[in-house]
Design a protein around this motif. Structure first.
Motif, PDB file in Angstrom:
ATOM      1  N   UNK A 195      -8.890  -3.962  -7.119  1.00 46.82           N
ATOM      2  CA  UNK A 195      -8.988  -4.679  -5.845  1.00 46.82           C
ATOM      3  C   UNK A 195      -9.740  -5.992  -6.031  1.00 46.82           C
ATOM      4  N   UNK A 196     -10.800  -5.984  -6.835  1.00 46.66           N
ATOM      5  CA  UNK A 196     -11.539  -7.221  -7.106  1.00 46.66           C
ATOM      6  C   UNK A 196     -10.643  -8.259  -7.781  1.00 46.66           C
ATOM      7  N   UNK A 197      -9.827  -7.825  -8.717  1.00 49.07           N
ATOM      8  CA  UNK A 197      -8.908  -8.755  -9.385  1.00 49.07           C
ATOM      9  C   UNK A 197      -7.888  -9.298  -8.391  1.00 49.07           C
ATOM     10  N   UNK A 198      -7.412  -8.431  -7.502  1.00 51.48           N
ATOM     11  CA  UNK A 198      -6.462  -8.876  -6.480  1.00 51.48           C
ATOM     12  C   UNK A 198      -7.072  -9.944  -5.578  1.00 51.48           C
ATOM     13  N   UNK A 199      -8.339  -9.769  -5.179  1.00 52.65           N
ATOM     14  CA  UNK A 199      -8.984 -10.693  -4.265  1.00 52.65           C
ATOM     15  C   UNK A 199      -9.194 -12.079  -4.870  1.00 52.65           C
ATOM     16  N   UNK A 200      -9.210 -12.188  -6.185  1.00 60.37           N
ATOM     17  CA  UNK A 200      -9.420 -13.494  -6.826  1.00 60.37           C
ATOM     18  C   UNK A 200      -8.298 -14.474  -6.510  1.00 60.37           C
ATOM     19  N   UNK A 201      -7.106 -13.971  -6.318  1.00 61.33           N
ATOM     20  CA  UNK A 201      -5.964 -14.852  -6.055  1.00 61.33           C
ATOM     21  C   UNK A 201      -5.298 -14.587  -4.706  1.00 61.33           C
ATOM     22  N   UNK A 202      -5.790 -13.601  -3.967  1.00 62.21           N
ATOM     23  CA  UNK A 202      -5.169 -13.258  -2.683  1.00 62.21           C
ATOM     24  C   UNK A 202      -5.486 -14.316  -1.632  1.00 62.21           C
ATOM     25  N   UNK A 203      -4.668 -14.338  -0.606  1.00 63.76           N
ATOM     26  CA  UNK A 203      -4.871 -15.245   0.522  1.00 63.76           C
ATOM     27  C   UNK A 203      -4.751 -14.471   1.824  1.00 63.76           C
ATOM     28  N   UNK A 204      -5.409 -14.988   2.847  1.00 63.22           N
ATOM     29  CA  UNK A 204      -5.279 -14.465   4.204  1.00 63.22           C
ATOM     30  C   UNK A 204      -4.919 -15.631   5.108  1.00 63.22           C
ATOM     31  N   UNK A 205      -3.778 -15.540   5.763  1.00 68.34           N
ATOM     32  CA  UNK A 205      -3.277 -16.640   6.601  1.00 68.34           C
ATOM     33  C   UNK A 205      -3.207 -17.944   5.808  1.00 68.34           C
ATOM     34  N   UNK A 206      -2.871 -17.850   4.535  1.00 64.99           N
ATOM     35  CA  UNK A 206      -2.766 -19.031   3.688  1.00 64.99           C
ATOM     36  C   UNK A 206      -4.082 -19.551   3.158  1.00 64.99           C
ATOM     37  N   UNK A 207      -5.197 -18.955   3.574  1.00 65.79           N
ATOM     38  CA  UNK A 207      -6.507 -19.431   3.143  1.00 65.79           C
ATOM     39  C   UNK A 207      -6.996 -18.721   1.894  1.00 65.79           C
ATOM     40  N   UNK A 208      -7.704 -19.446   1.037  1.00 63.75           N
ATOM     41  CA  UNK A 208      -8.271 -18.866  -0.176  1.00 63.75           C
ATOM     42  C   UNK A 208      -9.481 -17.994   0.157  1.00 63.75           C
ATOM     43  N   UNK A 209      -9.625 -16.890  -0.543  1.00 60.51           N
ATOM     44  CA  UNK A 209     -10.805 -16.036  -0.403  1.00 60.51           C
ATOM     45  C   UNK A 209     -11.829 -16.503  -1.436  1.00 60.51           C
ATOM     46  N   UNK A 220      -7.083   4.383   3.868  1.00 62.71           N
ATOM     47  CA  UNK A 220      -6.211   4.397   2.695  1.00 62.71           C
ATOM     48  C   UNK A 220      -5.803   5.825   2.350  1.00 62.71           C
ATOM     49  N   UNK A 221      -4.557   5.987   1.972  1.00 60.57           N
ATOM     50  CA  UNK A 221      -4.090   7.239   1.382  1.00 60.57           C
ATOM     51  C   UNK A 221      -3.827   6.973  -0.096  1.00 60.57           C
ATOM     52  N   UNK A 222      -4.416   7.767  -0.946  1.00 61.38           N
ATOM     53  CA  UNK A 222      -4.260   7.557  -2.380  1.00 61.38           C
ATOM     54  C   UNK A 222      -5.553   7.076  -3.007  1.00 61.38           C
ATOM     55  N   UNK A 223      -5.535   6.942  -4.327  1.00 61.20           N
ATOM     56  CA  UNK A 223      -6.718   6.523  -5.070  1.00 61.20           C
ATOM     57  C   UNK A 223      -7.020   5.048  -4.850  1.00 61.20           C
ATOM     58  N   UNK A 259      -1.251  -4.610   3.786  1.00 60.85           N
ATOM     59  CA  UNK A 259       0.000  -4.132   3.202  1.00 60.85           C
ATOM     60  C   UNK A 259       0.175  -4.693   1.794  1.00 60.85           C
ATOM     61  N   UNK A 260      -0.107  -5.977   1.619  1.00 61.37           N
ATOM     62  CA  UNK A 260       0.015  -6.606   0.301  1.00 61.37           C
ATOM     63  C   UNK A 260      -0.986  -6.017  -0.690  1.00 61.37           C
ATOM     64  N   UNK A 261      -2.215  -5.749  -0.208  1.00 60.63           N
ATOM     65  CA  UNK A 261      -3.225  -5.131  -1.065  1.00 60.63           C
ATOM     66  C   UNK A 261      -2.717  -3.792  -1.607  1.00 60.63           C
ATOM     67  N   UNK A 262      -2.061  -3.015  -0.761  1.00 63.39           N
ATOM     68  CA  UNK A 262      -1.532  -1.738  -1.207  1.00 63.39           C
ATOM     69  C   UNK A 262      -0.454  -1.896  -2.271  1.00 63.39           C
ATOM     70  N   UNK A 263       0.428  -2.873  -2.087  1.00 63.45           N
ATOM     71  CA  UNK A 263       1.500  -3.090  -3.060  1.00 63.45           C
ATOM     72  C   UNK A 263       0.951  -3.539  -4.407  1.00 63.45           C
ATOM     73  N   UNK A 266      -1.827  -0.373  -5.770  1.00 66.82           N
ATOM     74  CA  UNK A 266      -1.376   0.999  -5.944  1.00 66.82           C
ATOM     75  C   UNK A 266      -1.826   1.991  -4.903  1.00 66.82           C
ATOM     76  N   UNK A 267      -2.664   1.581  -3.952  1.00 64.84           N
ATOM     77  CA  UNK A 267      -3.053   2.500  -2.875  1.00 64.84           C
ATOM     78  C   UNK A 267      -2.098   2.324  -1.694  1.00 64.84           C
ATOM     79  N   UNK A 268      -2.290   3.118  -0.650  1.00 63.47           N
ATOM     80  CA  UNK A 268      -1.403   3.038   0.506  1.00 63.47           C
ATOM     81  C   UNK A 268      -2.222   2.852   1.773  1.00 63.47           C
ATOM     82  N   UNK A 269      -2.468   1.592   2.195  1.00 66.52           N
ATOM     83  CA  UNK A 269      -3.194   1.370   3.443  1.00 66.52           C
ATOM     84  C   UNK A 269      -2.389   1.864   4.641  1.00 66.52           C
TER      85      UNK A 269
END
Length: 283
Positions: A121-135, A112-115, A36-40, A43-46
């Motif tokens: 997405x790669x830029x998002x993953x640089x700072x994103x977290x899953x369950x508080x853990x760093x990717x 995903x619905x949308x482009x 859900x956060x990735x979509x926000x 710009x895509x809609x998971x």
């Protein structure tokens, strides 16, 4: 409609607590809301997310009783935030907040619905977290219009097994009995002929996982809550986690079943859950 594959996400020091009563690396809720956060942010809609487990390492030490005598590593801050962070028994020591952490390697498949903008997405993953853990790293991201065009890695699908809690007794007792039983290693079933029913699910590992939250206070404006990205203060309610049961099923044993998609929804105004779009165990 398209499909996004985020392969082999290496997640460092993710939260392994499943409420206050269980420790589990099955972070289904975190993965679905990560989608859900990735979509926000991109710009895509998971619409749905499927989880492939590759590896997990609980951070802690095992005692003399082995697997059932696990002591999670605990953390303490180097400095205080305010006066209440100090222990009530020792005014010179920071209080301890019980924690349990784990390293994870997962692949996430997202409908995903949308482009899909892979660079975003790669830029998002640089700072994103899953369950508080760093990717810390990930494999080559893929996006295709057809599911069969993706190179899905081997691993273990996480599937919902709420059917095992539908007993005449207490669902809590059923959950404890399920996760406490010893798994029996079974041989991989032979692939069925086209048109045949898939083989039965194997007797593989079960784990407790947070699959929802039930609110125990009304939603209202409260001081000190997190604001939205737009700077707005959302309504807030206190809640209790709802534990469910999931099973790790290898891609080799899974057979020709449909992808085990997970989605999030509100069952009612005060109950938020994640669930699989169809009962895989009954197929």
């Amino acid at each position: 409609m398209s499909y996004l594959l985020l392969p082999r996400l290496r997640i460092r020091a993710a939260d392994a607590m499943a409420g206050n009563v269980a420790i589990s690396p099955a972070k289904v809720m975190a993965c679905i809301l990560f989608g859900h956060n990735l979509g926000r942010k991109t710009g895509c809609r998971p619409l749905q997310v499927a989880i492939l487990h590759h590896d997990a390492q609980l951070l802690g030490e095992y005692g003399s009783d082995g697997f059932y005598d696990f002591h999670p590593q605990q953390r303490r801050g180097a400095t205080f935030i305010d006066g209440v962070d100090y222990s009530s028994k020792n005014p010179h020591a920071l209080s301890l907040q019980p924690t349990a952490s784990c390293h994870l390697t997962l692949s996430l498949l997202v409908e995903v619905r949308g482009n899909v903008n892979i660079e975003r997405i790669k830029r998002f993953l640089r700072t994103a977290r899953i369950a508080g853990g760093n990717i810390d790293s990930h494999g080559e991201i893929e996006a295709e219009d057809e599911l069969d065009a993706l190179h899905l890695p081997k691993g273990f699908w996480l599937i919902e097994r709420s059917d095992l809690l539908q007993t005449e007794g207490s669902p809590v007792d059923a959950l404890v009995a399920a996760v406490g039983r010893k798994s029996i290693r079974t041989e991989t079933a032979e692939a069925p002929n086209p048109g045949d029913s898939p083989p039965p699910l194997p007797d593989s590992w079960l784990a407790a996982s947070v699959l929802g939250y039930a609110m125990n206070t009304p939603f209202e404006v409260r001081a000190g809550v997190r604001q939205t990205d737009e700077g707005e203060t959302p309504l807030h309610a206190f809640c209790e986690p709802l534990l469910g049961l999931v099973q790790y099923v290898s891609t080799g044993d899974y057979g020709p079943r449909p992808i085990p998609w997970w989605e999030h929804t509100w069952l009612q105004d005060d109950v938020f859950v994640i669930r699989q779009t169809q009962s895989i165990a009954s197929i």
